[in-house]
Structure formats: C-alpha cells, structure tokens
Write a protein that holds these residues in place. Sequence first.
Motif, mmCIF file in Angstrom:
data_model
loop_
_atom_site.group_PDB
_atom_site.id
_atom_site.type_symbol
_atom_site.label_atom_id
_atom_site.label_comp_id
_atom_site.label_asym_id
_atom_site.label_seq_id
_atom_site.Cartn_x
_atom_site.Cartn_y
_atom_site.Cartn_z
ATOM 1 N N ARG B 140 -21.725 7.581 6.951
ATOM 2 C CA ARG B 140 -21.517 6.685 5.826
ATOM 3 C C ARG B 140 -22.207 7.281 4.596
ATOM 4 N N PRO B 141 -21.514 7.376 3.458
ATOM 5 C CA PRO B 141 -22.162 7.875 2.237
ATOM 6 C C PRO B 141 -23.278 6.914 1.800
ATOM 7 N N ARG B 142 -24.167 7.416 0.941
ATOM 8 C CA ARG B 142 -25.243 6.543 0.427
ATOM 9 C C ARG B 142 -24.672 5.398 -0.392
ATOM 10 N N LEU B 143 -23.588 5.697 -1.117
ATOM 11 C CA LEU B 143 -23.002 4.647 -1.965
ATOM 12 C C LEU B 143 -21.490 4.797 -1.996
ATOM 13 N N VAL B 144 -20.806 3.700 -1.689
ATOM 14 C CA VAL B 144 -19.349 3.674 -1.768
ATOM 15 C C VAL B 144 -18.950 2.649 -2.837
ATOM 16 N N VAL B 145 -18.208 3.106 -3.829
ATOM 17 C CA VAL B 145 -17.723 2.231 -4.899
ATOM 18 C C VAL B 145 -16.210 2.146 -4.786
ATOM 19 N N LEU B 146 -15.671 0.945 -4.854
ATOM 20 C CA LEU B 146 -14.219 0.770 -4.753
ATOM 21 C C LEU B 146 -13.682 0.025 -5.972
ATOM 22 N N ASP B 147 -12.614 0.565 -6.531
ATOM 23 C CA ASP B 147 -11.902 -0.112 -7.615
ATOM 24 C C ASP B 147 -10.529 -0.505 -7.085
ATOM 25 N N THR B 148 -10.082 -1.688 -7.429
ATOM 26 C CA THR B 148 -8.744 -2.097 -6.983
ATOM 27 C C THR B 148 -8.134 -3.009 -8.041
ATOM 28 N N MET B 149 -6.969 -3.599 -7.746
ATOM 29 C CA MET B 149 -6.342 -4.474 -8.732
ATOM 30 C C MET B 149 -5.517 -5.563 -8.047
ATOM 31 N N ASN B 150 -5.065 -6.520 -8.864
ATOM 32 C CA ASN B 150 -4.323 -7.675 -8.340
ATOM 33 C C ASN B 150 -3.115 -7.278 -7.496
ATOM 34 N N PHE B 151 -2.441 -6.186 -7.844
ATOM 35 C CA PHE B 151 -1.274 -5.717 -7.100
ATOM 36 C C PHE B 151 -1.574 -5.624 -5.601
ATOM 37 N N TRP B 152 -2.717 -5.041 -5.253
ATOM 38 C CA TRP B 152 -3.092 -4.881 -3.831
ATOM 39 C C TRP B 152 -3.522 -6.204 -3.221
ATOM 40 N N MET B 153 -4.053 -7.102 -4.050
ATOM 41 C CA MET B 153 -4.384 -8.451 -3.537
ATOM 42 C C MET B 153 -3.109 -9.204 -3.202
ATOM 43 N N ASP B 154 -2.049 -8.927 -3.965
ATOM 44 C CA ASP B 154 -0.758 -9.592 -3.725
ATOM 45 C C ASP B 154 -0.087 -9.082 -2.452
ATOM 46 N N ILE B 155 -0.098 -7.743 -2.250
ATOM 47 C CA ILE B 155 0.734 -7.216 -1.164
ATOM 48 C C ILE B 155 -0.045 -6.636 0.021
ATOM 49 N N ALA B 156 -1.355 -6.476 -0.103
ATOM 50 C CA ALA B 156 -2.107 -5.844 1.006
ATOM 51 C C ALA B 156 -3.507 -6.435 1.121
ATOM 52 N N LEU B 157 -3.563 -7.773 1.034
ATOM 53 C CA LEU B 157 -4.872 -8.440 0.995
ATOM 54 C C LEU B 157 -5.699 -8.196 2.261
ATOM 55 N N ASP B 158 -5.037 -8.250 3.412
ATOM 56 C CA ASP B 158 -5.792 -8.085 4.669
ATOM 57 C C ASP B 158 -6.434 -6.707 4.748
ATOM 58 N N LYS B 159 -5.635 -5.685 4.397
ATOM 59 C CA LYS B 159 -6.165 -4.329 4.430
ATOM 60 C C LYS B 159 -7.288 -4.169 3.407
ATOM 61 N N LEU B 160 -7.093 -4.763 2.239
ATOM 62 C CA LEU B 160 -8.120 -4.689 1.207
ATOM 63 C C LEU B 160 -9.425 -5.313 1.704
ATOM 64 N N LYS B 161 -9.311 -6.469 2.353
ATOM 65 C CA LYS B 161 -10.523 -7.140 2.855
ATOM 66 C C LYS B 161 -11.221 -6.298 3.927
ATOM 67 N N GLU B 162 -10.414 -5.540 4.677
ATOM 68 C CA GLU B 162 -10.982 -4.653 5.685
ATOM 69 C C GLU B 162 -11.809 -3.536 5.017
ATOM 70 N N VAL B 163 -11.250 -2.929 3.975
ATOM 71 C CA VAL B 163 -11.993 -1.865 3.266
ATOM 72 C C VAL B 163 -13.230 -2.431 2.583
ATOM 73 N N LEU B 164 -13.099 -3.656 2.055
ATOM 74 C CA LEU B 164 -14.236 -4.238 1.324
ATOM 75 C C LEU B 164 -15.491 -4.304 2.184
ATOM 76 N N LYS B 165 -15.286 -4.411 3.505
ATOM 77 C CA LYS B 165 -16.446 -4.454 4.420
ATOM 78 C C LYS B 165 -17.212 -3.133 4.444
ATOM 79 N N LYS B 166 -16.554 -2.075 3.970
ATOM 80 C CA LYS B 166 -17.156 -0.736 4.040
ATOM 81 C C LYS B 166 -17.759 -0.283 2.719
ATOM 82 N N VAL B 167 -17.703 -1.119 1.685
ATOM 83 C CA VAL B 167 -18.141 -0.632 0.375
ATOM 84 C C VAL B 167 -19.398 -1.334 -0.110
ATOM 85 N N ASP B 168 -20.100 -0.650 -1.021
ATOM 86 C CA ASP B 168 -21.323 -1.195 -1.610
ATOM 87 C C ASP B 168 -21.059 -1.893 -2.926
ATOM 88 N N VAL B 169 -20.151 -1.316 -3.715
ATOM 89 C CA VAL B 169 -19.885 -1.833 -5.064
ATOM 90 C C VAL B 169 -18.378 -2.005 -5.232
#
Lengths: 308, 308
Positions: B140-169
């Motif tokens: 695991r890196p020391r810091l993981v930052v993720l940027d996303t947008m509403n488009f992915w919340m609309d069509i891939a929310l479950d996957k997005l929530k899965e990645v969110l568990k792996k990020v710091d910011v």
Amino acid sequence: MSLVIVGTVAFDRIETPFGKTDRVIGGAATYIALAASNYLQSSKLISVIGDDFPQETLNEMKSRGIDLEGLQIKAGEKSFFWAGRYHYDMNSRDTLETQLNVLADFKPVVPESYKDCEFLMLGNLDPAVQMAVVDQLPHRPRLVVLDTMNFWMDIALDKLKEVLKKVDVLTINDEEARQLSQEHSLVKAARKIMAMGPRYLIIKKGEHGALLFHENSAFFAPALPLEEVIDPTGAGDTFAGGFIGYLASTQNLSFDNMKRAIVVGSAMASFTCEKFGPERLLELTKPEIDARVQQFVELVDFDIELVG
Amino acid sequence: MSLVIVGTVAFDRIETPFGKTDRVIGGAATYIALAASNYLQSSKLISVIGDDFPQETLNEMKSRGIDLEGLQIKAGEKSFFWAGRYHYDMNSRDTLETQLNVLADFKPVVPESYKDCEFLMLGNLDPAVQMAVVDQLPHRPRLVVLDTMNFWMDIALDKLKEVLKKVDVLTINDEEARQLSQEHSLVKAARKIMAMGPRYLIIKKGEHGALLFHENSAFFAPALPLEEVIDPTGAGDTFAGGFIGYLASTQNLSFDNMKRAIVVGSAMASFTCEKFGPERLLELTKPEIDARVQQFVELVDFDIELVG
C-alpha cells in the motif's frame, strides 16, 4: 462612537425545505441593530412600523441600548410584511408575498439627537429613503455603509448611483455586483463599482463567504461550514450589523480592522442561519461569539514557507 | 518520494463565452503530472494514447521528469477526445462530444519500476481502472489520492465505493459530495463520506475555493479572484497535481502540511484558468508560483484579538 441604523423593522413569514414559520419578527434594521448590539452599548434606529408590532420586541431592543426615537409608529397602519420560500439549496428564494404597508410612503426623519452620527448604516431600502437620511445630516459621518439589492438596481438605478457617491462601503452579493458593473469577473466588477463612489466593496457570497475589495487589495473571509442551515433570512443584515458594530466599537477604520470586522460579521451571520428569524441572535452570549470567531481563525489558518 | 499518476492523456476541444479552441492537449493525468512537476524532479505516468498524440508533448513531459514507461501507445488507434462548452458563469459546462477511443478497453499495467510507489494519484477515470492499478501494487502506498466525478456515481457507484475503501484522500466538488452522501450540509456530507474510507475529504468549489475535512477539523482555502477566467478546463486536475506534488516533495502528511498543499494546489489551479488548455502551466516559473502562493497568504490573512 454613535451608530445610526436605517432600515426596515417588519414581519416575515418564511418557508424552507426544512420547515416554515408563522409571522415572525424581521426587517433589515432589526437584524443589523441586534447584531451590532453585541459590540456596542448603544445605537440609534430610524424606521417605521404600524401599531401591530409587538411592544415586547421594542422593549427588548431598548434593553439592548437601541434608541427608538427615530422609529415612527403609525397608528391604524400595518408593519411591512414579506413572505418567502427558500429553494432546496438555500442560496436562492422566491418572494411569495410583499405588503409594503407603512413602508409605502415612509419619510424618514432624523431626530436632532442623532445628527452627530459618526457611523451610518443604510440598510436595504429604497435608495430615495437612504438619500433622504444622508441629506438630513449636517456633517458627513466618519463611515457610511450601504446595503442594497438587485430590486433597486432594476427599478431605481439612477437614484442608487446617486447615493453610492455618498458612501464609503457598499455591501451586495456576487450577482448584484455583476449586475451593477456589467462585468462577470468580480475583480473587474469591484474596480468599476469603487469608481462609482464606495472606497470599499464587500461582496457577500452566502455559504461561499465574503470578499472585501479596497484599492488594489482584496481580502476573503469564508462562511463557516454549518451542520444545519435552518433559515438564512437576515444573514446579510446580521453580517452588516456585526461589521459596522465592530468598526464603531473599535473606532479603527484601517484595512486591517475592516478585515477583522468582516470576520466578526461572518461569525454573527452564521448564528442567524441556525434558527428561524432573529431567534438565535437574541440568545447569544459574548463567549459564544468569541468561540465562533475563533473557529473562523482556525478555518483559514495556515503557514507556508516560500523558499523561492 | 516516488509519485505514480493514473489518468487520461487526451485531446480536448473547448468553447467558452470568450473564445474557442481547435483540438488542444488535455486529460486529467496531463494536468496532474505537469502541475506536480513544479514540485518534483520525477513522477511516473500510467495512461493510454493512440498514435495520433504529438511526440513533442511526450518529449516535453519527459523533459520534466515524467516517466512514460506506463503509458501505452496503441498503434492505429486514436486518443481519448472530449469537447465541451462552458456556460457564461464558467462554473458549469455541457459535453458536446466524447470519443472514448483507446480508453474504451484500457487495461492499465503497472510497470515493475513503478511498484515501490509511495504516493499514488488516481485521476478521474472509471473506478474499475483505478482499482486495477491499486490491485497491482504489492504494498500500500503511503498516500492514495482519488479524484472522481458525478458520472461515475451515476453509472458505477458500487465499484467507486469499493475503491474509496482503499484511498486516503478523496477530491470531489460540492454537488458531487452532496450526491455521494445524500446530505445537503457539507459538514454532514463530509462525515458520511469519510466513513466510506477516505480519512481526508477535499471539496472543490471552483471559484468559491476548496474545503478540507479530516476527523473533526476543517480548513478552507479560497480561490484567487481572477481578472479573467479564460478556460477552467483542467483546473481541478491541476489542483490535485499541485496538492500531491507538494506532499510528495515535502514528505510530510500532517494536517498542517495538507493545508499548505491545498494552498499550493489552489495557486496552481488559478494559473491553469488563465489560458486555454495546459498552456499557462507549461510556461510557469518557480518565482511566479511563489508570488501566487503569497497572494493566497495575503488574501486570507487577518489577526483578531479575542478579549472574551
């Protein structure tokens, strides 16, 4: 350090996505005077009400050192009334009803005891009424602050521009700054508006904070992110009251002190949003206000070393 | 202090009320890497392009220490293309055209030399692609930052929530924070989102600045009021690049240093808005950047004494 406040003392009926009120106390001068009373032992009000306005509220004002000699009470008439509904985002609202009542032919009279006024707060009102107050003062106050809104830009722009020549500080929101200047960039808008008279321009952006412009300097104060915004009615007036109240109490008109006054105004406004009407403003204690100002300090505090 | 950046490298065509471009260089990873290169000698890119992408731009990236080993170049295919038109307020835009091209079946491959990555920036992309990168890292890196947008919340929310568990910011805008949390209050939204995984949440508000939330603390950095906003495309990515570039260069993950990184990101983003595409970002000098950061210091600087 006398402060004279001109504006409405009125009733509101407010609907938000989270609730609605019956008739509650409202009016720009009400919020301004209540906010300023946290920093000043005394202030002087100029306004007009009908005989339907509760004596209890007038007593509360008096107990806070708000001189009501300039408050006209019209027997047999009704106080100004406004009803509005906020949209879900709380940043915009529709007017549901406006009853001008006593405001329709309001002729402000400045009592003799007000005429040595050093600080003048012209709350949102017909620019002709604002001008009538300025014209009755034998000496220019040390500081004149004017608040207005798009409505007066739409129907009384010439008169507004005339009053603007007499003021030191103008407070409007970002859309109004764009309308008044015909510039989209707030930097360009500020430059044009300051050329119209006010040496200082405060652009209120609601939940996005406030900008102060003066000559080539700018200062930004955020709004405090709130758990819950119950009712933003009066937040802009509360901001103005906290701003001028702080300036009048400190008697310091430097740019640095204007910045402090903006933080104080922002802190006071954040309280107003927490309950319907001026309720929250009436129950505030000095330690609560100081703690809130401290939150603003912490919210923007950072230090960075530039190594070039 | 190795930084790995994942995101698009692409072409844009941009229309604003003030002008329009032909095809210009764009893509989240492009802006992120260029911004970060002002603070870091080297970084490593993961992306995909077609053989239509100019070698000149790739050379420019390499000259800035951006390692392109993880950049796939698909012969006979075209790079991702986006065309959009900004509304008059520059805060909202319509997509006119999207050609996924090489992005349609992008399978990111993390080169061996990238696998000791300490800082990982997952730029706006399909959350499945973001996850595929995370999954290929042995540590695991020391810091993981993720940027996303509403488009992915609309069509891939479950996957997005899965990645969110792996990020710091997580960095998103205010409307996206409200959508993701189903809360209107940003304070409540932040609390809910931080419970989804990220320990830090940055809410980007465009011309209204940025908020950083962490545990019970909040920090606000304004946007610089600009004379002229020519093109905000890439401003959010530039912000992210300045943010993570500063953190990686200082190797300090304290809340105080996060605040500085946000100011640096905001300063970098303000430059991007001054010209179309990444043009302004390519011509920046260190003294210019420092002077801009100093403007942010002055914009929010005030001192107030609380007398209780």
